[in-house]
Design a protein around this motif. Structure first.
Motif, PDB file in Angstrom:
ATOM      1  N   VAL A   1       1.690   8.384  18.478  1.00  0.00           N
ATOM      2  CA  VAL A   1       2.856   7.706  19.028  1.00  0.00           C
ATOM      3  C   VAL A   1       4.063   7.895  18.120  1.00  0.00           C
ATOM      4  CG1 VAL A   1       1.466   5.918  20.148  1.00  0.00           C
ATOM      5  CG2 VAL A   1       2.329   5.539  17.821  1.00  0.00           C
ATOM      6  N   TYR A   2       5.226   7.638  18.694  1.00  0.00           N
ATOM      7  CA  TYR A   2       6.438   7.432  17.915  1.00  0.00           C
ATOM      8  C   TYR A   2       6.564   5.923  17.798  1.00  0.00           C
ATOM      9  CZ  TYR A   2      11.423   7.346  16.651  1.00  0.00           C
ATOM     10  OH  TYR A   2      12.624   7.112  16.015  1.00  0.00           O
ATOM     11  N   PRO A   3       6.258   5.342  16.626  1.00  0.00           N
ATOM     12  CA  PRO A   3       6.149   3.891  16.499  1.00  0.00           C
ATOM     13  C   PRO A   3       7.472   3.161  16.753  1.00  0.00           C
ATOM     14  CG  PRO A   3       5.154   5.009  14.618  1.00  0.00           C
ATOM     15  CD  PRO A   3       5.948   6.026  15.369  1.00  0.00           C
ATOM     16  N   GLY A   4       7.370   2.026  17.431  1.00  0.00           N
ATOM     17  CA  GLY A   4       8.548   1.216  17.686  1.00  0.00           C
ATOM     18  C   GLY A   4       9.185   0.705  16.408  1.00  0.00           C
ATOM     19  N   LEU A   5       8.360   0.367  15.399  1.00  0.00           N
ATOM     20  CA  LEU A   5       8.906  -0.131  14.137  1.00  0.00           C
ATOM     21  C   LEU A   5       9.719   0.943  13.424  1.00  0.00           C
ATOM     22  CD1 LEU A   5       5.915  -2.232  12.735  1.00  0.00           C
ATOM     23  CD2 LEU A   5       8.024  -3.061  13.796  1.00  0.00           C
ATOM     24  N   LEU A   6       9.292   2.195  13.564  1.00  0.00           N
ATOM     25  CA  LEU A   6      10.033   3.295  12.960  1.00  0.00           C
ATOM     26  C   LEU A   6      11.354   3.497  13.686  1.00  0.00           C
ATOM     27  CD1 LEU A   6       9.843   5.452  10.737  1.00  0.00           C
ATOM     28  CD2 LEU A   6       8.758   6.965  12.402  1.00  0.00           C
ATOM     29  N   GLN A   7      11.287   3.401  15.013  1.00  0.00           N
ATOM     30  CA  GLN A   7      12.513   3.529  15.802  1.00  0.00           C
ATOM     31  C   GLN A   7      13.477   2.382  15.494  1.00  0.00           C
ATOM     32  OE1 GLN A   7      13.322   5.808  18.593  1.00  0.00           O
ATOM     33  NE2 GLN A   7      14.015   4.517  20.259  1.00  0.00           N
ATOM     34  N   LEU A   8      12.933   1.175  15.323  1.00  0.00           N
ATOM     35  CA  LEU A   8      13.769   0.021  15.032  1.00  0.00           C
ATOM     36  C   LEU A   8      14.527   0.207  13.726  1.00  0.00           C
ATOM     37  CD1 LEU A   8      14.703  -2.845  15.736  1.00  0.00           C
ATOM     38  CD2 LEU A   8      12.681  -3.706  14.542  1.00  0.00           C
ATOM     39  N   SER A   9      13.862   0.759  12.731  1.00  0.00           N
ATOM     40  CA  SER A   9      14.537   1.003  11.452  1.00  0.00           C
ATOM     41  C   SER A   9      15.693   1.981  11.626  1.00  0.00           C
ATOM     42  CB  SER A   9      13.535   1.531  10.421  1.00  0.00           C
ATOM     43  OG  SER A   9      13.041   2.804  10.787  1.00  0.00           O
ATOM     44  N   SER A  10      15.538   2.936  12.545  1.00  0.00           N
ATOM     45  CA  SER A  10      16.630   3.883  12.830  1.00  0.00           C
ATOM     46  C   SER A  10      17.774   3.181  13.538  1.00  0.00           C
ATOM     47  CB  SER A  10      16.104   5.038  13.692  1.00  0.00           C
ATOM     48  OG  SER A  10      15.086   5.752  13.028  1.00  0.00           O
TER      49      SER A  10
ATOM     50  N   GLN B   1      23.084 -25.200   8.291  1.00  0.00           N
ATOM     51  CA  GLN B   1      24.075 -26.236   8.608  1.00  0.00           C
ATOM     52  C   GLN B   1      23.745 -26.990   9.899  1.00  0.00           C
ATOM     53  OE1 GLN B   1      27.772 -24.074   8.690  1.00  0.00           O
ATOM     54  NE2 GLN B   1      27.887 -23.876   6.454  1.00  0.00           N
ATOM     55  N   GLY B   2      22.596 -26.633  10.510  1.00  0.00           N
ATOM     56  CA  GLY B   2      22.193 -27.311  11.731  1.00  0.00           C
ATOM     57  C   GLY B   2      23.004 -26.936  12.943  1.00  0.00           C
ATOM     58  N   GLN B   3      23.646 -25.775  12.907  1.00  0.00           N
ATOM     59  CA  GLN B   3      24.507 -25.348  14.014  1.00  0.00           C
ATOM     60  C   GLN B   3      23.834 -24.338  14.941  1.00  0.00           C
ATOM     61  OE1 GLN B   3      27.981 -23.854  12.030  1.00  0.00           O
ATOM     62  NE2 GLN B   3      28.711 -25.896  11.411  1.00  0.00           N
ATOM     63  N   ALA B   4      22.625 -23.898  14.599  1.00  0.00           N
ATOM     64  CA  ALA B   4      21.909 -22.925  15.430  1.00  0.00           C
ATOM     65  C   ALA B   4      20.967 -23.662  16.384  1.00  0.00           C
ATOM     66  CB  ALA B   4      21.127 -21.972  14.554  1.00  0.00           C
ATOM     67  N   HIS B   5      20.582 -22.978  17.450  1.00  0.00           N
ATOM     68  CA  HIS B   5      19.602 -23.563  18.365  1.00  0.00           C
ATOM     69  C   HIS B   5      18.763 -22.441  18.971  1.00  0.00           C
ATOM     70  CE1 HIS B   5      22.102 -22.340  21.839  1.00  0.00           C
ATOM     71  NE2 HIS B   5      23.121 -22.757  21.118  1.00  0.00           N
ATOM     72  N   GLU B   6      17.706 -22.807  19.662  1.00  0.00           N
ATOM     73  CA  GLU B   6      16.702 -21.872  20.156  1.00  0.00           C
ATOM     74  C   GLU B   6      17.302 -20.738  20.982  1.00  0.00           C
ATOM     75  OE1 GLU B   6      12.870 -20.271  20.945  1.00  0.00           O
ATOM     76  OE2 GLU B   6      13.577 -21.701  19.437  1.00  0.00           O
ATOM     77  N   HIS B   7      18.264 -21.049  21.815  1.00  0.00           N
ATOM     78  CA  HIS B   7      18.809 -20.046  22.736  1.00  0.00           C
ATOM     79  C   HIS B   7      20.267 -19.710  22.424  1.00  0.00           C
ATOM     80  CE1 HIS B   7      15.170 -20.390  25.071  1.00  0.00           C
ATOM     81  NE2 HIS B   7      15.332 -21.698  25.162  1.00  0.00           N
ATOM     82  N   ASP B   8      20.634 -19.713  21.158  1.00  0.00           N
ATOM     83  CA  ASP B   8      22.008 -19.333  20.807  1.00  0.00           C
ATOM     84  C   ASP B   8      22.186 -17.823  20.959  1.00  0.00           C
ATOM     85  OD1 ASP B   8      20.905 -18.167  18.513  1.00  0.00           O
ATOM     86  OD2 ASP B   8      21.361 -19.897  17.252  1.00  0.00           O
ATOM     87  N   LYS B   9      23.406 -17.384  20.801  1.00  0.00           N
ATOM     88  CA  LYS B   9      23.733 -15.973  21.045  1.00  0.00           C
ATOM     89  C   LYS B   9      22.926 -15.034  20.162  1.00  0.00           C
ATOM     90  CE  LYS B   9      27.741 -12.858  21.312  1.00  0.00           C
ATOM     91  NZ  LYS B   9      29.210 -12.740  21.125  1.00  0.00           N
ATOM     92  N   HIS B  10      22.755 -15.390  18.890  1.00  0.00           N
ATOM     93  CA  HIS B  10      21.999 -14.546  17.965  1.00  0.00           C
ATOM     94  C   HIS B  10      20.551 -14.395  18.425  1.00  0.00           C
ATOM     95  CE1 HIS B  10      20.837 -12.919  13.949  1.00  0.00           C
ATOM     96  NE2 HIS B  10      19.687 -13.526  14.223  1.00  0.00           N
ATOM     97  N   ASN B  11      19.898 -15.513  18.702  1.00  0.00           N
ATOM     98  CA  ASN B  11      18.484 -15.462  19.087  1.00  0.00           C
ATOM     99  C   ASN B  11      18.279 -14.744  20.409  1.00  0.00           C
ATOM    100  OD1 ASN B  11      17.500 -16.770  16.810  1.00  0.00           O
ATOM    101  ND2 ASN B  11      17.729 -18.809  17.714  1.00  0.00           N
ATOM    102  N   LYS B  12      19.161 -14.949  21.370  1.00  0.00           N
ATOM    103  CA  LYS B  12      19.031 -14.277  22.666  1.00  0.00           C
ATOM    104  C   LYS B  12      19.117 -12.767  22.502  1.00  0.00           C
ATOM    105  CE  LYS B  12      21.075 -15.802  26.326  1.00  0.00           C
ATOM    106  NZ  LYS B  12      22.128 -16.299  27.260  1.00  0.00           N
ATOM    107  N   PHE B  13      20.022 -12.322  21.641  1.00  0.00           N
ATOM    108  CA  PHE B  13      20.174 -10.885  21.453  1.00  0.00           C
ATOM    109  C   PHE B  13      19.021 -10.295  20.641  1.00  0.00           C
ATOM    110  CE2 PHE B  13      21.611  -7.312  18.818  1.00  0.00           C
ATOM    111  CZ  PHE B  13      21.969  -6.408  19.807  1.00  0.00           C
ATOM    112  N   TYR B  14      18.727 -10.885  19.481  1.00  0.00           N
ATOM    113  CA  TYR B  14      17.747 -10.279  18.589  1.00  0.00           C
ATOM    114  C   TYR B  14      16.302 -10.482  19.040  1.00  0.00           C
ATOM    115  CZ  TYR B  14      21.145  -8.676  15.205  1.00  0.00           C
ATOM    116  OH  TYR B  14      22.178  -7.991  14.592  1.00  0.00           O
ATOM    117  N   ASP B  15      16.020 -11.508  19.826  1.00  0.00           N
ATOM    118  CA  ASP B  15      14.675 -11.640  20.371  1.00  0.00           C
ATOM    119  C   ASP B  15      14.331 -10.427  21.225  1.00  0.00           C
ATOM    120  OD1 ASP B  15      14.345 -14.043  19.131  1.00  0.00           O
ATOM    121  OD2 ASP B  15      14.412 -15.283  20.944  1.00  0.00           O
ATOM    122  N   GLU B  16      15.331  -9.877  21.895  1.00  0.00           N
ATOM    123  CA  GLU B  16      15.118  -8.685  22.726  1.00  0.00           C
ATOM    124  C   GLU B  16      15.263  -7.413  21.903  1.00  0.00           C
ATOM    125  OE1 GLU B  16      13.733  -6.920  25.683  1.00  0.00           O
ATOM    126  OE2 GLU B  16      14.440  -8.882  26.317  1.00  0.00           O
ATOM    127  N   TYR B  17      16.269  -7.363  21.069  1.00  0.00           N
ATOM    128  CA  TYR B  17      16.567  -6.156  20.296  1.00  0.00           C
ATOM    129  C   TYR B  17      15.427  -5.803  19.336  1.00  0.00           C
ATOM    130  CZ  TYR B  17      19.298  -2.979  17.321  1.00  0.00           C
ATOM    131  OH  TYR B  17      19.756  -1.887  16.612  1.00  0.00           O
TER     132      TYR B  17
END
Length: 432
Positions: free
Chosen positions: A250-259, A281-297
């Motif tokens: 395979v071409y590993p996903g982890l290798l591709q992710l590093s690229s 600071q208690g300003q993040a939450h489960e479905h904030d913009k960062h988590n929504k993007f990076y959970d998929e990315y």
């Protein structure tokens, strides 16, 4: 075995970082620690939380989590995912809307097999569901496919698309996003010659490398800078003992992710530092913009080695699609045989993956198609992701694609109409 050992080493590093994050979070969360309030301790706890989440997401396929849509009577309708055609390397998935009776446009959304799951198109799916009876190609992670299932290269991929189009019938409209654009074009041309009655009504190609050399990017430069031998030596590994596909190359996903990350390292670094600060600071939450993007990315999948290598060799290095020299099972596929399927290309002016000029090359290949059935759209200011998700897609591109579909709908359905004024017969000049 050294390739298998390398694969297992990457998984070990990932697993270790996930454990470090979880352990740090657990230790910093001891009640006793609250006796000595310290901003540094809050930061350490936040680092553990963000780190554990990031590394755990790398081996989990995200859920679709499609929200209910508003039905014809104004009530919320649940969306179900059903497997229409099951396969070893991928399924044809159907999004069935509860209680829907009125016929919608039948759309096949072809998802990339380029390191991420089909769920990368989740927002695209959500935006199309109210107006379409939607199907999608749901490719499997190669690490989970036993070696006994055999190979899977770009010819197999193309034939899978042929089977899906045949199954859905001639009233289907196909939308291909990014990597599958050239192979979707080839599948349509294959049907044009082998089974004309099964051809789709329209084909929309979004940001795909039909002719990678038309507008070189870092991706195309990399493809030309290494030999196939070097690529196989550097990129291909064997799945380790942890997964069902043990021994599969395979071409590993982890290798591709590093690229992926290395291409914009500073941006990703800043994003994670900002997120750690927000958590502290208690300003993040489960479905904030960062988590929504990076959970998929960060959720990556392994590609079959033969698929990855044949893509680089035949699409990027040899340019078989661009030169109209692509073959499937020893038979040449001629794009000029497409004479009835309306073709539209979509590009983003700031796309650094498939730069403007690469995708619109499809229209020149369709020599048998009249200009009245060709269209293109160049989205000003949009990057690669923006042309199939986000504001550019929702506000500008999606309406144009639906208009294009309606303009080429089956007359018997009573939806056919003249092409919108915004659509023009396309060539490379009016897309530049």
């Amino acid at each position: 075995m050294r390739y298998m050992a390398t694969y297992d080493l990457m998984e070990t590093i990932r697993n270790t970082n996930q454990w470090l994050g979880a352990s740090t979070l657990a230790m910093a969360s001891y009640p006793a620690m609250a006796m000595f309030p310290n901003p540094a301790l809050q930061w350490v706890s936040a680092w553990g939380e963000v780190t554990e989440r990031a590394f755990s997401r790398m081996v989990v396929k995200p859920d679709w989590n499609i929200p209910p849509i508003v039905g014809d009577n104004g009530t919320d309708c649940i969306v179900y995912e059903e497997i229409e055609i099951k396969g070893e390397f991928g399924d044809l998935l159907h999004f069935r809307v509860q209680g829907r009776t009125e016929k919608r446009r039948t759309v096949l959304l072809v998802a990339p097999m380029s390191g991420h799951y089909a769920t990368l198109l989740r927002s695209t799916v959500i935006s199309l569901l109210p107006d379409c009876d939607l199907y999608i190609t749901d490719w499997h992670n190669a690490r989970d496919i036993p070696v006994s299932a055999g190979k899977f290269d770009i010819e197999d991929y193309t034939l899978h698309l042929v089977d899906y189009m045949r199954h859905l019938g001639p009233d289907t409209h196909v939308i291909a996003v990014c990597q599958p654009a050239p192979l979707t074009l080839a599948a349509t041309a294959y049907l044009a010659e082998e089974d004309p009655s099964a051809q789709p009504r329209s084909l929309t190609l979004i940001g795909g490398p039909i002719d990678p050399n038309a507008a070189p990017t870092e991706v195309t430069d990399f493809g030309h800078s290494v030999t196939m031998g070097q690529l196989e030596e550097l990129m291909i590994q064997q799945v380790g003992f942890k997964y069902a596909g043990v021994g599969r190359k395979v071409y590993p996903g982890l290798l591709q992710l590093s690229s992926f990350i290395s291409m914009n390292a500073e941006t990703h670094q800043k994003a994670f530092i900002d997120q750690i600060q927000a958590v502290a600071q208690g300003q993040a939450h489960e479905h904030d913009k960062h988590n929504k993007f990076y959970d998929e990315y960060l959720a990556v999948m392994d590609m079959p080695a033969e698929f990855y290598l044949s893509t680089v060799d035949r699409i990027f290095k040899k340019g078989e699609i661009a030169a109209n020299e692509f073959t499937v099972a020893g038979k040449k596929v001629d794009m000029g045989k497409i004479t009835t399927v309306a073709v539209k290309t979509v590009e983003g002016s700031k796309d650094d993956i498939s730069a403007p000029g690469q995708c619109i090359a499809a229209l020149d290949l369709c020599t048998g198609l009249p200009d009245s059935k060709k269209a293109n759209h160049l989205e000003d200011g949009a990057g690669h992701y923006g042309i199939f998700a986000g504001k550019s897609w929702r506000d500008n591109i999606r309406p144009l694609v639906l208009d294009f579909i309606d303009a080429n709908e089956a007359p018997s359905k009573g939806k056919a109409k003249a092409a919108p004024k915004t659509e023009k017969a396309a060539n490379k000049n009016n897309a530049a």
